[in-house]
Enzyme design. Structure first.
Site, PDB file in Angstrom:
ATOM      1  N   ARG A   1      -2.066  -2.543  10.080  1.00 52.56           N
ATOM      2  CA  ARG A   1      -2.846  -1.315   9.902  1.00 52.56           C
ATOM      3  C   ARG A   1      -3.442  -1.203   8.503  1.00 52.56           C
ATOM      4  NH1 ARG A   1       0.972   1.695  10.615  1.00 52.56           N
ATOM      5  NH2 ARG A   1       1.397   2.375   8.499  1.00 52.56           N
TER       6      ARG A   1
ATOM      7  N   HIS B   1      14.642  12.575  -9.006  1.00 47.15           N
ATOM      8  CA  HIS B   1      15.890  13.067  -8.437  1.00 47.15           C
ATOM      9  C   HIS B   1      16.801  13.586  -9.549  1.00 47.15           C
ATOM     10  CE1 HIS B   1      14.589  11.562  -4.727  1.00 47.15           C
ATOM     11  NE2 HIS B   1      15.381  10.521  -4.556  1.00 47.15           N
TER      12      HIS B   1
ATOM     13  N   CYS C   1      18.038   4.976  -4.198  1.00 52.98           N
ATOM     14  CA  CYS C   1      17.535   5.546  -5.452  1.00 52.98           C
ATOM     15  C   CYS C   1      18.546   6.474  -6.126  1.00 52.98           C
ATOM     16  CB  CYS C   1      16.223   6.282  -5.204  1.00 52.98           C
ATOM     17  SG  CYS C   1      16.254   7.417  -3.805  1.00 52.98           S
TER      18      CYS C   1
ATOM     19  N   GLN D   1      17.050  16.185  -4.599  1.00 58.33           N
ATOM     20  CA  GLN D   1      16.169  15.036  -4.463  1.00 58.33           C
ATOM     21  C   GLN D   1      14.721  15.415  -4.145  1.00 58.33           C
ATOM     22  OE1 GLN D   1      19.818  12.511  -2.542  1.00 58.33           O
ATOM     23  NE2 GLN D   1      17.800  11.586  -2.279  1.00 58.33           N
TER      24      GLN D   1
ATOM     25  N   THR E   1       0.813  -1.222   0.000  1.00 57.39           N
ATOM     26  CA  THR E   1       0.000   0.000   0.000  1.00 57.39           C
ATOM     27  C   THR E   1       0.844   1.269   0.000  1.00 57.39           C
ATOM     28  OG1 THR E   1      -0.159  -0.006   2.422  1.00 57.39           O
ATOM     29  CG2 THR E   1      -1.892  -1.164   1.197  1.00 57.39           C
ATOM     30  N   GLY E   2       2.167   1.146   0.106  1.00 58.44           N
ATOM     31  CA  GLY E   2       3.052   2.301   0.092  1.00 58.44           C
ATOM     32  C   GLY E   2       3.306   2.799  -1.321  1.00 58.44           C
TER      33      GLY E   2
ATOM     34  N   SER F   1       9.203  12.841  -2.652  1.00 57.39           N
ATOM     35  CA  SER F   1       8.616  11.497  -2.639  1.00 57.39           C
ATOM     36  C   SER F   1       9.606  10.464  -2.114  1.00 57.39           C
ATOM     37  CB  SER F   1       8.133  11.102  -4.040  1.00 57.39           C
ATOM     38  OG  SER F   1       9.185  11.193  -4.981  1.00 57.39           O
TER      39      SER F   1
END
Length: 370
Positions: A63, A272, A152, A179, A35-36, A182
Site C-alpha cells: 500500500r 511517555h 517504549c 502514555q 513510512t510509519g 503516538s
C-alpha cells in the site's frame, strides 16, 4: 564522542563531537516500515547520527510502496518488503508490526542481515536478546541474527533504574504510566486532534481507535485518561502492563524482581511519563546519593530542583534522545523505598533511537559481516 570501529573490510565514518574526521565505504541498511511514525524517526535518526550507510533500502507494505522519502538531501523510493529485499543488507531495522516481523525477519537473517526488531514478536523469545544498550549491551554477544527492541515504556524505566540497581540493589518496582497517543500510531494522534477540536466547539465525537482499535468499545481520548493500553489478560493486567513486567525482568536478568504496572493513555501527543516506586536492598541511602548517581548515568538527564519547579515534562522531552528523571523522594514509611518521575520521547528513546543505538553497538562490538 561517537566512534565506530573498523570491521572486516567495511570502512567506517569516524566522528569527534559531531565533526566528521574520515569517511570511507559504509553499510547497506534497510528500514522496514519506512513510512510509519517510528520508521520515519529511524530514518531521521540514522541521518542525524551520520550512521555509516553506503546504501539505504526503504521498505513497506504494498500500500505504501512508491512513496518518496528524503535522506541526506536525496529522494529514495519506498519498495514493497519481500524476502529478496534483504539481499546484501547488513542491518535491517524493523517497525512494521509483529506479523511482518515474524514473516520477514527470519528471511532477512537467512540472507545475512542482522535484524533489530521494534515489535513484540520476539521480545520474550529466550533465544533473542532484548537490549537497551545502557543496561545490557553485553547480551548482543549471544544474538542469533535477531535482536529485539523493548517496549517504549520499559526502555525509559530500565535506563533510569539500572544505575540504581548496580549501586544499591533492587527488590521491587511499581510503575504507573502516563502514555502519549503516538504510542498507538498515527491514527490515534489524528483522533486526539479531531476530538479536541470538536469538543472545544461543543460537537459530539465518535471515537474509533482507543483504547484498542480492534476492541468492541472505544472511548474519547481528548480531555480523558484511559486506564487500558492493549488488551486485558486473564490475570486482570493488560498486555502492555505484562510487557513492562516481563521485559524488565529479562533485560535486568532478574526473574525474581517484583514488578507491577498500571498503564494509562493520556491526551499528550508525544512523550511517555512514569511514576515509579522502587525498593532497594541497601539501607541508609539518601536522596542526594540517588541524584548524584543518576546525574552521571549514561542516557539520563537529571531534572530535579523543586525550589525552581524543575522536573521532567513530556512537552520538553519531545525530540530528545535522553531519559529525564526528577521528583526523586524517599518514601515516608520505608527507608529503602524511593519515588521517581521518569519521562522520555516514546518515538525516539522508546523506539527509533534505541534501535539505532543497538545498530551502533553492533558496529562497535564487531558483529557486522561484509
Amino acid at each position: 564522542m561517537n566512534e565506530y570501529a573498523k570491521i572486516n573490510d567495511i570502512k567506517i565514518v569516524y566522528q569527534l563531537e559531531g565533526e566528521e574526521v574520515m569517511e570511507q565505504k559504509g553499510l547497506h541498511v534497510a528500514v522496514v516500515g519506512a513510512t510509519g511514525a517510528v520508521g520515519q524517526q529511524m530514518i531521521q535518526t540514522l541521518e542525524k547520527r551520520n550512521f555509516p550507510i553506503a546504501k539505504l533500502s526503504l521498505l513497506s507494505s504494498e500500500r505504501s510502496a512508491g512513496k518518496k522519502v528524503m535522506f541526506k538531501g536525496e529522494e529514495i523510493e519506498v519498495q514493497a518488503a519481500k524476502p529478496e529485499s534483504f539481499e546484501g543488507v547488513h542491518i535491517a531495522l524493523f517497525s512494521a508490526g509483529g506479523a511482518v516481523s515474524k514473516q520477514l525477519a527470519p528471511e532477512a537473517v537467512k540472507r545475512g542481515a542482522i535484524v533489530v526488531d521494534n515489535t513484540s514478536a520476539f521480545r520474550m523469545d529466550e533465544n533473542v536478546p532484548l537490549v537497551v544498550p545502557e543496561v545490557n549491551e553485553a547480551d548482543l554477544h549471544w544474538h542469533k541474527g535477531i535482536i529485539a527492541n523493548p517496549n517504549c515504556s520499559t526502555i525509559q524505566m530500565v535506563v533510569a533504574l539500572e544505575p540504581i540497581r548496580q549501586a544499591f540493589g533492587l527488590k521491587r518496582v511499581i510503575v504507573s504510566t502516563y502514555q502519549a497517543v503516538s504510542g498507538a500510531g498515527a491514527q490515534a494522534v489524528e483522533e486526539l486532534k479531531t476530538q479536541t477540536a470538536r469538543m472545544l466547539n461543543g460537537e459530539e465525537v465518535t471515537p474509533e481507535i482507543l483504547p484498542v482499535k480492534s476492541d468492541r468499545k472505544h472511548y474519547p481520548i481528548a480531555f480523558n485518561a484511559i486506564p487500558q493500553i492493549d488488551k486485558f489478560q486473564d490475570n486482570g493486567f493488560t498486555f502492555e502492563e505484562m510487557k513492562m513486567i516481563n521485559e524488565t525482568k529479562k533485560i535486568m536478568h532478574m526473574p525474581e524482581l517484583e514488578v507491577a504496572a498500571t498503564c494509562v493513555r493520556i491526551p499528550v501527543m508525544t512523550g511517555h511519563s512514569e511514576s515509579v516506586y522502587i525498593e532497594i536492598e541497601k539501607e541508609g541511602v539518601g536522596v542526594d546519593e540517588l541524584k548524584s548517581l543518576l546525574k552521571e548515568a549514561p542516557g539520563v538527564v537529571l531534572q530535579d530542583d523543586p525550589s525552581e519547579q524543575l522536573y521532567p515534562m513530556p512537552l520538553y522531552a519531545t525530540g530528545e534522545n535522553d531519559v529525564f528523571v526528577g521528583r526523586i523522594r524517599k518514601d515516608l514509611d520505608r527507608d529503602t523505598a524511593f519515588h521517581l518521575w521518569i519521562v522520555s520521547d516514546n518515538l525516539l528513546k522508546g523506539a527509533a533511537w534505541n534501535s539505532v543505538q543497538i545498530a551502533e553497538s553492533l558496529l562497535k562490538l564487531g558483529f557486522v559481516k561484509a
